[in-house]
Each structure stands twice: as structure tokens, then as C-alpha cells.
Design a protein around this motif. Structure first.
Motif, PDB file in Angstrom:
ATOM      1  N   GLU A  25      30.542  69.435 101.886  1.00 19.42           N
ATOM      2  CA  GLU A  25      30.926  70.716 102.465  1.00 19.42           C
ATOM      3  C   GLU A  25      31.836  70.545 103.666  1.00 19.42           C
ATOM      4  OE1 GLU A  25      27.420  72.874 103.347  1.00 19.42           O
ATOM      5  OE2 GLU A  25      26.808  73.116 101.267  1.00 19.42           O
ATOM      6  N   ALA A  26      31.803  69.366 104.282  1.00 15.71           N
ATOM      7  CA  ALA A  26      32.616  69.144 105.468  1.00 15.71           C
ATOM      8  C   ALA A  26      34.110  69.222 105.117  1.00 15.71           C
ATOM      9  CB  ALA A  26      32.294  67.777 106.074  1.00 15.71           C
ATOM     10  N   GLN A  27      34.862  69.912 105.949  1.00 16.10           N
ATOM     11  CA  GLN A  27      36.296  70.057 105.703  1.00 16.10           C
ATOM     12  C   GLN A  27      37.048  68.889 106.330  1.00 16.10           C
ATOM     13  OE1 GLN A  27      37.440  72.655 103.732  1.00 16.10           O
ATOM     14  NE2 GLN A  27      35.227  72.789 103.477  1.00 16.10           N
ATOM     15  N   LEU A  28      37.984  68.340 105.566  1.00 13.86           N
ATOM     16  CA  LEU A  28      38.763  67.202 106.031  1.00 13.86           C
ATOM     17  C   LEU A  28      39.872  67.680 106.956  1.00 13.86           C
ATOM     18  CD1 LEU A  28      39.079  65.146 102.740  1.00 13.86           C
ATOM     19  CD2 LEU A  28      37.497  64.784 104.636  1.00 13.86           C
ATOM     20  N   LYS A  29      40.101  66.927 108.026  1.00 13.03           N
ATOM     21  CA  LYS A  29      41.134  67.271 108.989  1.00 13.03           C
ATOM     22  C   LYS A  29      42.486  66.681 108.604  1.00 13.03           C
ATOM     23  CE  LYS A  29      38.607  69.682 111.791  1.00 13.03           C
ATOM     24  NZ  LYS A  29      38.854  71.135 111.939  1.00 13.03           N
ATOM     25  N   THR A  30      42.482  65.487 108.051  1.00 14.95           N
ATOM     26  CA  THR A  30      43.721  64.814 107.681  1.00 14.95           C
ATOM     27  C   THR A  30      43.550  64.108 106.355  1.00 14.95           C
ATOM     28  OG1 THR A  30      44.295  64.453 110.005  1.00 14.95           O
ATOM     29  CG2 THR A  30      45.461  63.124 108.376  1.00 14.95           C
ATOM     30  N   VAL A  31      44.520  64.261 105.460  1.00 14.14           N
ATOM     31  CA  VAL A  31      44.534  63.576 104.166  1.00 14.14           C
ATOM     32  C   VAL A  31      45.902  62.918 104.025  1.00 14.14           C
ATOM     33  CG1 VAL A  31      44.257  63.774 101.686  1.00 14.14           C
ATOM     34  CG2 VAL A  31      43.010  65.330 103.199  1.00 14.14           C
ATOM     35  N   LEU A  32      45.914  61.606 103.825  1.00 10.66           N
ATOM     36  CA  LEU A  32      47.150  60.851 103.731  1.00 10.66           C
ATOM     37  C   LEU A  32      47.147  60.068 102.421  1.00 10.66           C
ATOM     38  CD1 LEU A  32      47.139  59.455 107.389  1.00 10.66           C
ATOM     39  CD2 LEU A  32      48.302  61.506 106.563  1.00 10.66           C
ATOM     40  N   ILE A  33      48.085  60.351 101.532  1.00 10.06           N
ATOM     41  CA  ILE A  33      48.123  59.738 100.213  1.00 10.06           C
ATOM     42  C   ILE A  33      49.394  58.905 100.066  1.00 10.06           C
ATOM     43  CG2 ILE A  33      48.123  60.133  97.730  1.00 10.06           C
ATOM     44  CD1 ILE A  33      45.521  60.884  99.170  1.00 10.06           C
ATOM     45  N   ASN A  34      49.220  57.630  99.756  1.00  7.33           N
ATOM     46  CA  ASN A  34      50.318  56.708  99.499  1.00  7.33           C
ATOM     47  C   ASN A  34      50.515  56.641  97.982  1.00  7.33           C
ATOM     48  OD1 ASN A  34      52.262  54.759  99.827  1.00  7.33           O
ATOM     49  ND2 ASN A  34      50.826  53.078 100.168  1.00  7.33           N
ATOM     50  N   CYS A  35      51.537  57.303  97.467  1.00  8.89           N
ATOM     51  CA  CYS A  35      51.689  57.501  96.028  1.00  8.89           C
ATOM     52  C   CYS A  35      52.166  56.234  95.326  1.00  8.89           C
ATOM     53  CB  CYS A  35      52.672  58.632  95.754  1.00  8.89           C
ATOM     54  SG  CYS A  35      52.132  60.224  96.405  1.00  8.89           S
ATOM     55  N   GLY A  36      51.668  56.063  94.111  1.00  8.13           N
ATOM     56  CA  GLY A  36      52.146  54.998  93.248  1.00  8.13           C
ATOM     57  C   GLY A  36      51.587  53.632  93.543  1.00  8.13           C
ATOM     58  N   THR A  37      50.429  53.536  94.184  1.00 10.90           N
ATOM     59  CA  THR A  37      49.872  52.231  94.520  1.00 10.90           C
ATOM     60  C   THR A  37      48.365  52.344  94.636  1.00 10.90           C
ATOM     61  OG1 THR A  37      49.926  50.431  96.147  1.00 10.90           O
ATOM     62  CG2 THR A  37      50.151  52.660  96.987  1.00 10.90           C
TER      63      THR A  37
END
Length: 842
Positions: A25-37
Motif C-alpha cells: 500500500e505504501a506509495q513510491l516516491k521515486t522510480v528509476l528504470i534503466n531500459c534494456g538491461t
């Protein structure tokens, strides 16, 4: 990695790819996705998770991803997130969970080269929870536009792009969908979600020319169009740790940079409201731009920023203010205009913010019609008030586009059917940004920073904490006072242990410089650059001089300033601008040059009311500039590459003798065992060598290419880049070379030259320019060969002029015929009038 044919076929089908971040239920403050790896990388203390990685916060479906998407590799020097990417020919969905609230969404793009794909042909749509973010989007097209803006602001061009949006997510889930156009494909390198305070864009907002309205961002998204640090340097994301935003410099967007002077605070700044802590970092409010010469022109001039926008949308204009000077209300009052309409009058920062050094922002909403694609922001004096000061001040500027009818995307007049391999050469060349540009940029930046820090440390040790902020002249040891320090020049060592070079020119005092420039009177300014301003001055012996004053509180252009010092310490030639002396007192860093009475070559070609140059004089100017460049290339052991050849860097003295100037970007040529210098791409848009642009391999032939553009600019008398012209005429080099290859250059030459030139000389001139613009450096002539052929062109024109003069004289027809025949025989026997060997050019 390369894709097999089977994977390529699979890409033709729609793909649904989900990333689920968080399940609680906790909301994420930051999401960082490094695509293709599948790797996890750290950038500035932030962790980017590979979209193939397995972990508690990241799952992948369907699997394996390699069956449905292409994984790219390379360009890690631009940053780890640009070292990989994901290519898709079918639909691609990223689904984030646990992200309810207000977020900044940033899409990171960096073009790559793959055997099966040409980034120039990539076109795709992007939606977020059904909101259209991008439509028929071309990364290459957007990078081209962005680099033109960076060039205008004096910043380095970029090989990657970040698109930023502001979303209000109400469903605890965000679905980002990428949809390639039929027969095309898309790609993405990184995804970034950063949570913001729900009060960042909230409350009542003033509507330009109307009543206040409630800004409801929950029902519509926004795209960040501009974020500028007015009057200050670039602020990187790590310097804005709350929201990791980038604040660009504002100079490239001002219609007249001289209208606003940079200023900065001398005390601590606080926010006017506790809710404003995330509105902007305090760095934004520590610098500002105030009106220059606010007592002139009957107080009717303004500071003006011109910003290109998409027509048919509403725009949120956010202005950042902080009163840095006045300690009472009603001392600085001014007006604010948006698109030539009054947004506010009698604007008093002190009164609104509640005091001096208080950070404050003001929002305005304005609608742009379908017939308008420019947003004008102007600040000017309000003479109707009784304020003691009527000048304006601005610290920061942000422009956001608000969605309309569920869309932020704007296609405009762009025709995707034309975005093929038949596009202009400039756009095709930009594919090389992804193929080869990035690998050196960050490395060069790191090396430069380390070098500057080392020099700064050395300077601090040497000066025992009593030196000016920076002293590039002293660091180089290139200049010593010939009258006062002759003994030092013979044997004194500088702080690096090497014997200082012999002094070049006079050491001026600050008092002498102030007297020469009338205390740096703005009326004496003849030029402005990233380092500061150039003044026209008269030194004590009555000699006119150009006085370049580096901004004492700015590091912008410091590396270029030091490079120019180093180059001028060893260059002397009739066709290179000479230095008279220098000044390094009271934290000033000033160079004094010979004064060039007739200004820049460009000012005599277009954009001014100066009389046009004759064809003969244009040829003489080109020959002089070529001689200067030839000396640079051959006068030293390894030669010197100018790297910024353009008509504004070719100056003319009182006799119209051409001299090359501005050596801030110059580089020493490669060693004998090398063919090029590997370096970050720098130069001026429109003049850049495409081979250098693609490979970051600088050679003397890069100067030759730029000089070829200069030659076409000289004969056509128009700007090298003019976006207001039809598409096929925007780039002068492309436009002129097409006519030249048809042997019809005379069709587009400066109309003022009609009937004043030898057709044969014009033909040979066009051939030289054409060869200078060859795609590959090895196919271009050397500057020595260019110089030889230009001198030959001048000989052709002079012979034609003599023949015309004889024909128009009152001589007897028979005498005229005999004289003409004699001249013709003499010319045919003179090797200067023989066609050059084509092999000599190639």
C-alpha cells in the motif's frame, strides 16, 4: 546486441510488456528504470533498476524480453542509463503500481545505430493512462531543435534528450504505452518517476487579460517546455535534490542579452512560504537579471525572452522572484507582459514576498491560438508608479504546456511520410549522434573538471589565500611585464616549476582600463560572449583597442578564455588578431586586442545597413582569412585547429584586411602517429563538419569544411541557418551545394553582385566551396590548396575587370582589338591563368 531475423519478425507483432513496481500500500516516491538491461546502476546516488532485473520491486512479463524487444548497448560514457535501451516495432507497455499522486515523468532518449534500424526513421506515439504525451514523435527531429537552442545559449550540443511531463495519477497505477507508427519503430533508454508535493501546482492562478481561475491539474497533464535559471549558470539535477530538475541558462532565449545585467545576492535567501521549498532550489534565487541602462530610451525598453511553443494550447507561465537589493517596498516596481499583453503592473517583489532575500513565485495562465507558435515574456518599467527604481528583476522562468482534449501531443505541419532516407543531410547526419557521438563527452567533461580543480588548488596554494578568484594569465605564465619585471622573465619560475614565457604586451592597471572604456560604459560595448563583454577603448597613447573583460563572478567560458591566452602567446601573423596587453588586478581578467575598425565579415554581408562589399573585396577577405587559417595549420609543429571558423570570427581592419579571431575553442593538432584529435563536439551550428559531428574526430579538414560554409555565406549573403525560410532552404550549406552541383550557383548569389563579377571566377569559386564541403575529410583540399585556388579566382576576376575597362574606354576600336589580343596572349602564357590541376584539389 544484434537481433536475429526471428526476433525481428516477432517485433512486428504487438507486444505488451509490464513492469510492476511495488505491491504494498505504501506509495513510491521515486522510480528509476534503466531500459534494456538486467543491471542496476548508481547515478549521482540514485539507483536505476534494469527492466530485465529480477527483484522484489521489479517483475517482467512476458518472458523472456529478448524475444519481443531489442536490447541496445553502448554510449555508457553519456551515463549508465544511456548505455542500453529497448527497441520495439510493436506496442510496448510499462505498468507502474503504487504510484498514486502527483509525479514528474521523464522519458530518456539517446539514438543508437542497429543493423536493422535507422533512428532517422523512428516514429511513435506515447500515452500515459490514456493521456497522449507524444504523437508521431521523432527523437532526431527534437534533438535537432534542442541543439539549435543550446547553440544560441552558448551551451554544448547534446546527443541525448529528456522529455518531462507532470501527471496527477489517481488510480494507484500508471500505464505508459509506446505505439510505433505502421512500418516504423520506437525506442526508450530510461524512465523516471519522481513524486512531487500536491501543492506544487495548486490554487488560484491569474489569467492573462482576464480573471483568476482555479488551476486543476488533476484533470489534465502538463509538459515542461522550458525551465530557465535567469541570470545564472546551468543547474544540474543533482543540485535540485528534491525533484532532480535541470535549469538551463536563459541567454539563448533573450532577444537582446544586453537588456539585462546579471546580478547575485550577498546574503542567505529563505522561502517566502514554507510550502515553496520544492518550487525551485535556492540556487535559482541567488542569481537574477536586472534591466541595463534603465534610464535610457525614455524608460520604454524591456527585458524580453522569446520562446517557441506549440500552437493551440494553454500555457502556465511561472516566474521566480527574489529581491536582492532593495530593503523597503515601493522601490522596484515594474510591469509583466505575456505575449504583448499586460499580466501585471506595479509589480513590487518586496511587497509580495514579504521582504528582501525572500524567494517568491508568481503563476500566469495564457492561451495560445492555432496561429501563434511563440510565447513572449517581457519585463519592463512601470513609469506610472512613484517607485524610486523602475527597473525589473527576474530570477527564474518556467513554461508548462497544459493538455487539451486529453492530449499534450502536437504534430503540427510535420509529415511523417517525408521522414525517410530522403530527408536533408543534416538530419541524416544526426543519426551519427547515437552511433558515435556520446562515448567521449562525459570523459572530456570529467577531465576538464579535474584539470580546472587542480589548477584552482595550485592557485590557492601559490597565493596563500590572498589571490583573486581565478587567474588564468598567471597560471599559464604567458605574460610578464616587460617594463617592470624584466629580470623575472629571464629566470623566474612559475608555480608549476617551469620558466615563464617572455612577456607579450603591456600590463595595464585597472585604472587604465577604466579610463580607456569610460568606466566600462555600456555604450562602449561592441560584443558579448560567455566570458563577458568586449569594449571599444582608447588607451593612453591614443590607440584604439578592443578590450575583452571576463566576468569576475562567473566561470562560464573560463576554459575557452585560458585557451585563447595560450594560443595568442605563440601566434603572430598579419591575418590573425593580435593582442596588445592584459590586466589581472582586483579580481579582473582582461585582454586588450588591436581594434578592428570594420567589425565582423558577417556585418558586411547581411543584417546591417552597411554598404555591400564588392566581389573583389569579398575575394580578398576570403584570401586573407584562408592565409590566417593556413598559418594556424602549418605554423606550429603539430598545427592548430581553430574549431570555430565562421563569418563573425573573421574581423576586418580599417583597410578591410581580414584577420581570424576567437581562439577559445582551438586545439593543437594530432601528433605525427595520429590522424585526428579525439574530443567533444564544439563549434557553431551550421558550420560544423558532419564527419567531426559523427565521430568526434577533429582534424584540420574540419576547419576546411567550416570555411567552405563561409565561402557560400560570402557569395549568398544570408545566414547559415534560417528557420523562417522554406524547409529546403533553412540550411545554407545544403541549399547552396544543391545549386552548385547543378552548376547554377549564380541563381542564388547576392543580388547586389549582379553584373559585377567574372562568370569564370564565380564558377571556380563555387567549385572550391563545393570541394570544401565534401562529406569525408580526406576528399577535401588543405587550406593551402584552398588559398591557392582563391588567389587564382582573384586573378580571373582582375583579368575580366581589366578587359571590361578596356572595352568601355574611348580608345580606337582597332587599338582596343590589338590591346585585347596582346593581353589575351599574355594571359594564356601566364601559368596563373591556367586551369589548376584537378588532382591538386583532391
Amino acid at each position: 546486441m544484434q537481433m536475429g531475423k526471428s526476433a525481428t519478425l516477432i517485433l512486428l507483432h504487438a507486444v505488451s510488456f509490464y513492469i510492476m513496481v511495488g505491491t504494498g500500500e505504501a506509495q513510491l516516491k521515486t522510480v528509476l528504470i534503466n531500459c534494456g538491461t538486467n543491471s542496476t546502476v548508481d547515478v549521482d546516488g540514485r539507483t536505476w533498476v534494469g527492466d530485465l532485473a529480477a527483484g522484489s520491486n521489479l517483475t517482467l512479463s512476458p518472458a523472456p524480453a529478448a524475444d519481443t524487444t531489442a536490447v541496445l548497448s553502448g554510449n555508457t560514457s553519456l551515463g549508465p542509463i544511456y548505455g542500453s535501451g529497448r527497441v520495439f516495432a510493436g506496442g510496448l507497455n510499462y505498468t507502474f503500481r503504487g504510484v498514486q499522486g502527483d509525479y514528474f515523468l521523464r522519458l530518456h532518449f539517446c539514438p543508437f545505430a542497429l543493423d536493422y534500424y535507422n533512428a532517422n526513421n523512428s516514429l511513435f506515439d506515447v500515452t500515459a493512462n490514456g493521456l497522449g504525451l507524444l504523437s508521431q514523435y521523432s527523437v532526431l527531429r527534437d534533438i535537432t531543435t534542442k541543439n539549435m537552442e543550446l547553440q544560441r545559449s552558448g551551451s554544448n550540443i547534446s546527443s541525448y534528450l529528456i522529455k518531462e511531463f507532470y501527471l496527477s495519477i489517481g488510480s494507484n497505477e500508471l500505464v505508459i504505452e509506446f505505439i510505433p507508427l505502421k512500418g516504423s519503430f520506437g525506442f526508450i533508454n530510461g524512465l523516471e518517476l519522481v513524486a512531487s508535493e500536491d501543492t506544487l501546482f495548486a490554487g488560484v492562478i491569474s489569467k492573462v487579460g482576464g480573471n483568476s481561475v482555479n488551476l486543476n491539474v488533476s484533470g489534465r497533464g502538463m509538459e515542461t517546455m522550458y525551465r530557465l535559471n535567469v541570470g545564472g549558470s546551468r543547474i544540474n539535477p543533482s543540485q535540485d535534490p528534491d525533484l532532480w530538475r535541470t535549469w538551463e541558462v536563459d541567454t539563448g532565449y533573450m532577444t537582446n542579452v544586453d537588456a539585462g545585467s546579471e546580478t547575485m545576492n550577498n546574503s542567505n535567501i529563505t522561502y517566502a512560504s514554507s510550502n515553496d521549498s520544492s518550487v525551485a532550489p535556492l540556487l535559482v534565487y541567488e542569481t537574477a537579471r536586472t534591466m541595463s541602462n534603465n534610464q535610457v530610451l525614455e524608460k520604454r525598453f524591456n527585458m524580453t525572452w522569446k520562446l517557441a511553443v506549440d500552437p493551440g494550447f494553454d500555457y502556465l507561465v511561472r516566474l521566480h522572484f527574489c529581491e536582492l537589493l532593495y530593503g523597503q517596498p515601493n522601490q522596484r516596481n515594474f510591469r509583466i507582459y505575456v505575449n504583448n499583453r499586460t499580466a501585471a503592473d506595479d509589480f513590487d517583489i518586496y511587497a509580495r514576498a514579504g521582504g528582501k532575500n525572500r524567494a517568491y513565485h508568481q503563476d500566469y495562465l495564457d492561451a495560445v491560438t492555432l496561429r501563434v507558435n511563440t510565447l513572449w515574456i517581457q519585463l519592463g518599467p512601470d513609469t506610472a508608479t512613484g517607485a524610486s527604481g523602475t527597473d525589473a528583476l527576474l530570477n527564474g522562468l518556467e513554461i508548462y504546456k497544459l493538455s487539451r482534449n486529453g492530449k499534450l501531443a502536437y504534430v503540427g505541419a510535420f509529415n511523417p511520410a517525408k521522414n525517410t532516407s530522403n530527408n536533408s543531410k543534416a538530419r541524416i547526419l544526426l543519426v551519427g549522434i547515437g552511433a558515435g557521438v556520446g562515448s567521449v563527452l562525459i570523459l572530456a567533461l570529467v577531465v576538464t573538471i579535474v584539470f580546472l580543480l587542480w589548477k584552482r588548488r595550485s592557485s590557492e596554494i601559490s597565493s596563500k589565500n590572498d589571490a583573486p578568484r581565478w587567474r588564468p594569465l598567471f597560471l599559464h605564465g604567458a605574460f610578464l611585464n616587460t617594463t617592470n619585471n624584466a629580470k623575472e622573465a629571464a629566470g623566474t619560475k612559475n608555480q608549476f616549476g617551469s620558466v615563464a614565457l617572455m612577456r607579450m604586451g603591456k600590463r595595464f592597471t585597472v585604472a587604465e582600463i577604466r579610463a580607456a572604456t569610460k568606466n566600462f560604459d555600456e555604450k562602449m560595448v561592441i560584443g558579448v560572449g560567455g566570458f563577458g563583454k568586449v569594449y571599444r577603448g582608447e588607451i593612453e597613447d591614443g590607440t584604439l583597442a578592443a578590450i575583452k573583460r571576463a566576468h569576475p563572478q562567473s566561470q562560464q567560458g573560463l576554459a575557452e578564455f585560458e585557451t585563447e591566452i595560450e594560443m595568442l602567446s605563440k601566434l603572430r601573423h598579419r591575418h590573425l588578431v593580435s593582442m596588445i596587453g592584459f590586466c589581472e588586478e582586483q579580481n579582473e581578467m582582461i585582454l586588450v586586442y588591436e581594434y578592428m575598425a570594420n567589425g565582423t565579415l558577417r556585418s558586411h554581408l547581411f543584417g546591417s545597413d552597411l554598404p555591400p562589399l564588392s566581389w573583389r573585396r569579398r575575394l580578398e577577405v576570403c584570401i586573407g582569412a584562408a592565409r590566417g587559417l593556413h598559418y594556424l595549420h602549418t605554423g606550429a609543429d603539430r598545427g592548430i585547429i581553430h574549431r570555430d571558423v565562421k563569418t563573425t570570427n573573421i574581423l576586418l581592419d580599417e583597410n578591410f584586411v581580414a584577420k581570424m579571431s576567437d581562439f577559445g575553442l582551438s586545439k593543437t593538432g594530432p601528433a605525427l602517429e595520429h590522424t585526428h584529435v579525439s574530443t567533444a563536439v564544439k563549434g557553431s551550428f551550421g558550420y560544423l563538419d558532419p564527419e567531426y559531428f559523427r565521430r568526434q574526430q577533429l582534424t584540420q579538414k574540419s576547419d576546411v569544411y567550416s570555411f567552405g560554409v563561409v565561402l557560400f555565406e560570402v557569395v549568398c549573403a544570408r545566414a547559415v541557418i534560417n528557420p523562417s525560410l522554406p524547409k529546403d532552404q533553412i540550411n545554407l550549406a545544403e541549399w547552396a551545394i544543391r545549386w552548385q552541383r547543378q552548376r547554377s550557383l549564380e541563381t542564388i548569389i547576392d543580388p547586389r553582385l549582379r553584373g559585377q563579377y567574372s562568370p569564370e571566377s564565380m564558377k571556380k569559386f563555387g567549385e572550391i566551396a563545393e570541394k570544401c564541403l565534401a562529406d569525408e575529410g580526406k576528399s577535401r583540399p588543405t587550406m593551402g590548396e584552398v588559398l591557392w585556388h582563391l588567389e587564382y579566382v582573384l586573378q580571373l576576376h582582375e583579368a575580366w575587370s581589366r578587359a571590361n575597362a578596356e572595352e568601355s574606354s574611348s580608345l580606337d576600336v582597332e587599338s582596343l582589338s590589338q590591346a585585347g589580343a596582346g593581353a589575351g596572349v599574355e594571359e594564356r602564357r601566364n601559368p596563373l591563368f591556367m586551369d589548376p590541376d584537378p588532382a591538386a584539389i583532391s
